[in-house]
Design a protein around this motif. Structure first.
Motif, PDB file in Angstrom:
ATOM      1  N   ASP A  78      14.026   4.374  -7.648  1.00 62.89           N
ATOM      2  CA  ASP A  78      13.888   3.180  -8.482  1.00 62.89           C
ATOM      3  C   ASP A  78      12.886   2.197  -7.881  1.00 62.89           C
ATOM      4  OD1 ASP A  78      15.701   4.215 -10.256  1.00 62.89           O
ATOM      5  OD2 ASP A  78      17.375   2.937  -9.622  1.00 62.89           O
ATOM      6  N   ALA A  79      12.925   2.033  -6.564  1.00 65.06           N
ATOM      7  CA  ALA A  79      11.967   1.128  -5.914  1.00 65.06           C
ATOM      8  C   ALA A  79      10.540   1.616  -6.123  1.00 65.06           C
ATOM      9  CB  ALA A  79      12.283   1.013  -4.425  1.00 65.06           C
ATOM     10  N   VAL A  80      10.337   2.912  -5.952  1.00 62.83           N
ATOM     11  CA  VAL A  80       8.995   3.479  -6.131  1.00 62.83           C
ATOM     12  C   VAL A  80       8.555   3.360  -7.591  1.00 62.83           C
ATOM     13  CG1 VAL A  80       7.645   5.608  -5.984  1.00 62.83           C
ATOM     14  CG2 VAL A  80       9.242   5.009  -4.151  1.00 62.83           C
ATOM     15  N   ALA A  81       9.458   3.634  -8.516  1.00 61.78           N
ATOM     16  CA  ALA A  81       9.125   3.545  -9.944  1.00 61.78           C
ATOM     17  C   ALA A  81       8.722   2.129 -10.341  1.00 61.78           C
ATOM     18  CB  ALA A  81      10.309   4.010 -10.788  1.00 61.78           C
ATOM     19  N   ASN A  82       9.278   1.139  -9.646  1.00 57.10           N
ATOM     20  CA  ASN A  82       8.956  -0.258  -9.945  1.00 57.10           C
ATOM     21  C   ASN A  82       7.729  -0.769  -9.214  1.00 57.10           C
ATOM     22  OD1 ASN A  82      10.926  -1.031 -11.882  1.00 57.10           O
ATOM     23  ND2 ASN A  82      12.487  -1.060 -10.282  1.00 57.10           N
ATOM     24  N   GLY A  83       7.097   0.097  -8.404  1.00 56.22           N
ATOM     25  CA  GLY A  83       5.823  -0.270  -7.807  1.00 56.22           C
ATOM     26  C   GLY A  83       5.824  -0.537  -6.319  1.00 56.22           C
ATOM     27  N   ALA A  84       6.919  -0.204  -5.617  1.00 58.88           N
ATOM     28  CA  ALA A  84       6.948  -0.406  -4.172  1.00 58.88           C
ATOM     29  C   ALA A  84       5.923   0.492  -3.485  1.00 58.88           C
ATOM     30  CB  ALA A  84       8.338  -0.107  -3.616  1.00 58.88           C
ATOM     31  N   THR A  85       5.370  -0.013  -2.391  1.00 61.49           N
ATOM     32  CA  THR A  85       4.479   0.811  -1.559  1.00 61.49           C
ATOM     33  C   THR A  85       5.237   1.411  -0.378  1.00 61.49           C
ATOM     34  OG1 THR A  85       3.827  -1.146  -0.288  1.00 61.49           O
ATOM     35  CG2 THR A  85       2.432  -0.523  -2.150  1.00 61.49           C
ATOM     36  N   GLY A  86       6.521   1.077  -0.290  1.00 60.29           N
ATOM     37  CA  GLY A  86       7.351   1.633   0.761  1.00 60.29           C
ATOM     38  C   GLY A  86       8.806   1.291   0.499  1.00 60.29           C
TER      39      GLY A  86
ATOM     40  N   ALA B 245       6.802  13.098   0.169  1.00 60.67           N
ATOM     41  CA  ALA B 245       6.292  13.665  -1.081  1.00 60.67           C
ATOM     42  C   ALA B 245       5.601  12.613  -1.933  1.00 60.67           C
ATOM     43  CB  ALA B 245       7.431  14.313  -1.867  1.00 60.67           C
ATOM     44  N   HIS B 246       6.052  11.355  -1.813  1.00 62.97           N
ATOM     45  CA  HIS B 246       5.471  10.276  -2.614  1.00 62.97           C
ATOM     46  C   HIS B 246       4.584   9.354  -1.785  1.00 62.97           C
ATOM     47  CE1 HIS B 246       8.706  11.759  -5.175  1.00 62.97           C
ATOM     48  NE2 HIS B 246       8.026  11.250  -6.177  1.00 62.97           N
ATOM     49  N   GLN B 247       4.301   9.766  -0.557  1.00 63.85           N
ATOM     50  CA  GLN B 247       3.393   9.034   0.337  1.00 63.85           C
ATOM     51  C   GLN B 247       3.797   7.565   0.464  1.00 63.85           C
ATOM     52  OE1 GLN B 247      -0.531   9.940  -1.278  1.00 63.85           O
ATOM     53  NE2 GLN B 247      -0.607  11.825  -0.105  1.00 63.85           N
ATOM     54  N   GLN B 248       5.075   7.356   0.691  1.00 63.59           N
ATOM     55  CA  GLN B 248       5.630   6.018   0.825  1.00 63.59           C
ATOM     56  C   GLN B 248       5.902   5.687   2.293  1.00 63.59           C
ATOM     57  OE1 GLN B 248       6.971   3.631  -1.804  1.00 63.59           O
ATOM     58  NE2 GLN B 248       5.295   4.712  -2.792  1.00 63.59           N
TER      59      GLN B 248
END
Length: 240
Positions: A25-33, A95-98
């Motif tokens: 959810d954090a990544v989907a909302n635009g987090a870079t980490g 996998a998502h380079q976070q």
């Protein structure tokens, strides 16, 4: 040029903290980490949890240190999510380079440090991970075992100089209340990246931006991204 701090999802996302869904959810909302917390089971497996017990976040009871990994795997959070292992969390972030800010809650034993390093190395997560802790001893244990890893002290309440913070790594994860422009300048001069927590509302975001921090940890990634877009779109552009 309009520059706002990067955004890190604090515990992933609050509704499903320290779960794979929270990280997604954090990544989907635009987090870079994403930032998450680690404890060890009785058989030495690092798993995600903020608390030493599972009582608040799951339908189970008892300390994580008194449970095996298999017992923890049977638990579900109160919203139906599994408690992930560190290995699973790192697999996702790589996998998502976070960026993965891994907070160690206890001071790990040598065997626990090795299990931490196994999860990091096994997922080739070295370049994504920042290991941090409120416990200076925990950070020192990791730095001694793996001086190549990025580490950070997590700090609050009292002022800390750049020279002192740099003893614990390449970053400083600090309470937003300590992040004045002068302090951030000192930390940057010591070669540190500066992360502040937990900034959840526009006044805190504006203060972090004005202080020049590198990233904010927030429970509200989506609203932060919208605020950042608004702030930058409102910035007057220079006349050609």
């Amino acid at each position: 040029m309009c520059v706002v701090p990067e955004v890190i999802g604090h515990r992933g996302a609050p509704d499903d903290e320290n779960t794979l869904k929270g990280l997604r959810d954090a990544v989907a909302n635009g987090a870079t980490g994403v930032e998450f917390d680690v404890w060890w089971t009785s058989d030495g497996v690092p798993v995600l949890s903020h608390d030493p017990t599972v009582d608040r976040t799951t339908t189970g009871h008892g300390p994580i240190a008194g449970m095996t990994a298999a017992q923890v795997r049977l638990l579900r959070t109160k919203r139906g999510q599994k408690v992930p292992t560190l290995d699973e969390a790192l697999r996702y972030t790589v996998a998502h380079q976070q960026t993965a800010m891994v907070e160690l809650k206890p001071t790990p034993t040598p065997a626990q440090v090795q299990s931490l390093l196994t999860a990091i190395r096994g997922n080739r997560a070295d370049k994504y991970v920042i290991v941090h802790s409120f416990n200076a001893e925990a950070v020192e244990a990791v730095r001694e075992a793996a001086p190549d890893l990025r580490t950070a002290l997590t700090h609050q309440k009292t002022a800390i100089s750049g020279a002192e913070a740099a003893r614990y790594g390449t970053s400083l994860n600090v309470s937003r209340f300590l992040a004045t422009p002068e302090a951030v300048q000192d930390w940057h001069a010591a070669g540190l990246r500066v992360y502040v927590w937990t900034a959840n509302w526009p006044p805190a975001w504006e203060k972090a931006k004005a202080a020049g921090v590198d990233a904010v940890l927030t429970d509200r990634v989506g609203p932060y991204k919208e605020w950042a877009r608004t702030v930058c779109s409102a910035t007057p552009q220079p006349t050609p």
